[in-house]
Design an enzyme around this catalytic site. Sequence first.
Site, mmCIF file in Angstrom:
data_model
loop_
_atom_site.group_PDB
_atom_site.id
_atom_site.type_symbol
_atom_site.label_atom_id
_atom_site.label_comp_id
_atom_site.label_asym_id
_atom_site.label_seq_id
_atom_site.Cartn_x
_atom_site.Cartn_y
_atom_site.Cartn_z
ATOM 1 N N GLU A 26 23.366 10.225 -47.558
ATOM 2 C CA GLU A 26 23.076 10.467 -46.148
ATOM 3 C C GLU A 26 24.366 11.003 -45.541
ATOM 4 O O GLU A 26 25.145 10.261 -44.950
ATOM 5 C CB GLU A 26 22.593 9.189 -45.464
ATOM 6 C CG GLU A 26 21.858 9.463 -44.151
ATOM 7 C CD GLU A 26 22.801 9.841 -43.031
ATOM 8 O OE1 GLU A 26 23.168 11.034 -42.910
ATOM 9 O OE2 GLU A 26 23.180 8.943 -42.281
ATOM 10 N N GLU B 130 28.914 17.540 -41.756
ATOM 11 C CA GLU B 130 29.665 16.518 -42.487
ATOM 12 C C GLU B 130 30.014 16.960 -43.910
ATOM 13 O O GLU B 130 30.401 16.150 -44.744
ATOM 14 C CB GLU B 130 28.872 15.204 -42.524
ATOM 15 C CG GLU B 130 28.769 14.527 -41.172
ATOM 16 C CD GLU B 130 28.177 13.130 -41.266
ATOM 17 O OE1 GLU B 130 27.943 12.642 -42.395
ATOM 18 O OE2 GLU B 130 27.941 12.528 -40.208
#
Length: 695
Positions: free
Chosen positions: A148, A157
């Site tokens: 995740e 990210e």
Amino acid sequence: MTSSERIFQLRVDALTGNSEWVVVEGDDDSPSVDLATTSYLDMLNDNSRNKAYRLAIDNTVTRPCSVLDIGSGTGLLSMMAARAMGIQDCNDKGRVVACESYLPMIKLMRKVVHCNGMSRKINVINKRSDELKLGVDITARADILVSEILDSELLGEGLIPTLQNAHDELLVENPETVPYRAITYGQLVESSFLWKLHDLYNNELCASDGIRLVPTELSSILNVKPQQYPMHCDSLQEEIKLLSEPFKIFEFDFWKRPDSHGEAEILIKAAAGGSVNAVISWWVLQLDREGTVFYSTAPKWIKHLQTEFPGDRNWCDHWKQCVWFVPGKGLPVSKGENIHLRAVHSDISISYSLKVESQRTRNEHSIHGDDLQLTLSPEKIATYSDDNWRNCVLLAVQNALYGKDSPLCFVVDDSIFLATAIARLCNTSHIMLLFPGLRERGFQYLQANAETNHFSADCLKLLDHRTDCISINDTDGKKIDLLVGEPFYYGFETCLPWKNLRFWKERTRLERILSKDAHVIPCRGILRVCAMSLPDLWRSRCSLVNIEGFDHSVANTILGACGNLSAPKEGPMLPFFVWQCGETKELSERLTLMEFDFSKPMSSCSGKAKVDFTKTGVCHGFVLWIDWVLSAENGIIVSTGPDHRHWKQGVKLLKTPMAVGSQDYTSSVDGHSVEMEAIFDSENGDLSIQYAFVQ
């Protein structure tokens, strides 16, 4: 704590702006770093996300195998995988490796895993995934990847480089993955609110004050950064005009190595006429190979997507929609016209350009990256576009300068507007600039913009040291006649409102060189409070207990949980754009809790107020903000309250929601009130709140 587990934490003094790296000592039984401002707690309270991952992992991890969890956080996905395999220990037949690079999270993960009796089932490694070595950290390539590492944009990210390295070095060929695929979608919209968040040039053309922060000949000198901005677009639903149907943009398959660069050419038919001010985007996760488990960050108005990808997704703050601003006033379109959209993704971001089929691409205000360019936040651009805000500031400055000959003026924050306004309003002024965040770039901007605003850059001087080092020698023997700030400190826009009391600290440090009749703008700050119903925000910040069968209560303190805490614990106050916090309702009048007098040196102070509930409902907490008094004589006040959407407010959530007012909605309100006290500590800039419900 071993020497290898010492945490070097960057601590910033909110009142001075000074920062230093410090070693945080402690052991694994006590939180060593404040993680309350991160999204971990909100993410773990997202039941739809947790359920989707659990279902997909149960569908995917169906045999003893090797599972790699990248960016494992509290270890939730690792524990799901270990449980799905039914392993009793890390061994050759079935093993889970959890890698997490952030040491505070590793410390927390070990506690969570231990509390759930899984320490022997999961190998926890404090490294980035691209630092893992086969034969050293992991014995063999992993069969299944669970991860995740997604932000609101999807790629921010480092999803792509992480997957590239994992496929090259850590995973078997054709691995199983959770998630399996992600698809990004977009929609073209018209919105005056979104327009004002980026186009200062055209908004200033309507201003009557004559000040031009973006001159015609230098239209790219001041901009927002060209990027996607996370935003809760549901809050804008009533003021957004949809100009297209949703369209698919990119598809990313986690089970194969992604490319670093990708392009998509999309032909979109305008569903309505108007000006395209923004591209709103979101993504949909397909978590399992079979396509039975989905999670979407789509706005609520995407009805057909909600039907296609069922789920009970509630408001959450860790994943929002994203907004890409179309330059200038936007792209005018007519209903039925074809619009060409070109989307490009890099390793970490997605960008867009668009044109109407019958027109050439518009480039009037595109970003050229010249040396004089300043980038400010969308909220700051919108503030500078606000006629009411500009008029208030200009009137206060004009009154303060009246009758002064060659005044020495001191801008203690990063306000390019105040510096420009003073120079334009008084051509005999001498202006000293602290510009603690903008520094030389802000000074160069003012020099480049001086001619347009009819002043000489010679009146400006950028100081090269802090206010505690400034003496009368730096001002050529002259004392300060006017000290001003918005207050605005570049890079600190997301802090709690009272962190801007740094202005008071700077004023205090300059006490010795202020003239006796010096004007200080703002002259006072008023801490205001309102009791509110905030069910969505409270749910996202409440304490953790059982998450898909795993106890997370040990994480509550370090993650800054607010609701359902055991006595006497209290959650922290946190900054939020309250208008973006889902369902909200004001339950009391807006009251003054405390005042800060900037005519005097900074000191600790306190204030009290009794908050009477004027509406029925459930109180989840208190919203606090500062109203800045620019001129007490003329009653000029700039508010940063919850109905002013360019500032964040401070939110103090209750441990337990309180039903207030009459429960009979046909009768008058006659329920509880709250006695509140605020205490401001001038040593560290902290504000503490004490409250008690009374009949």
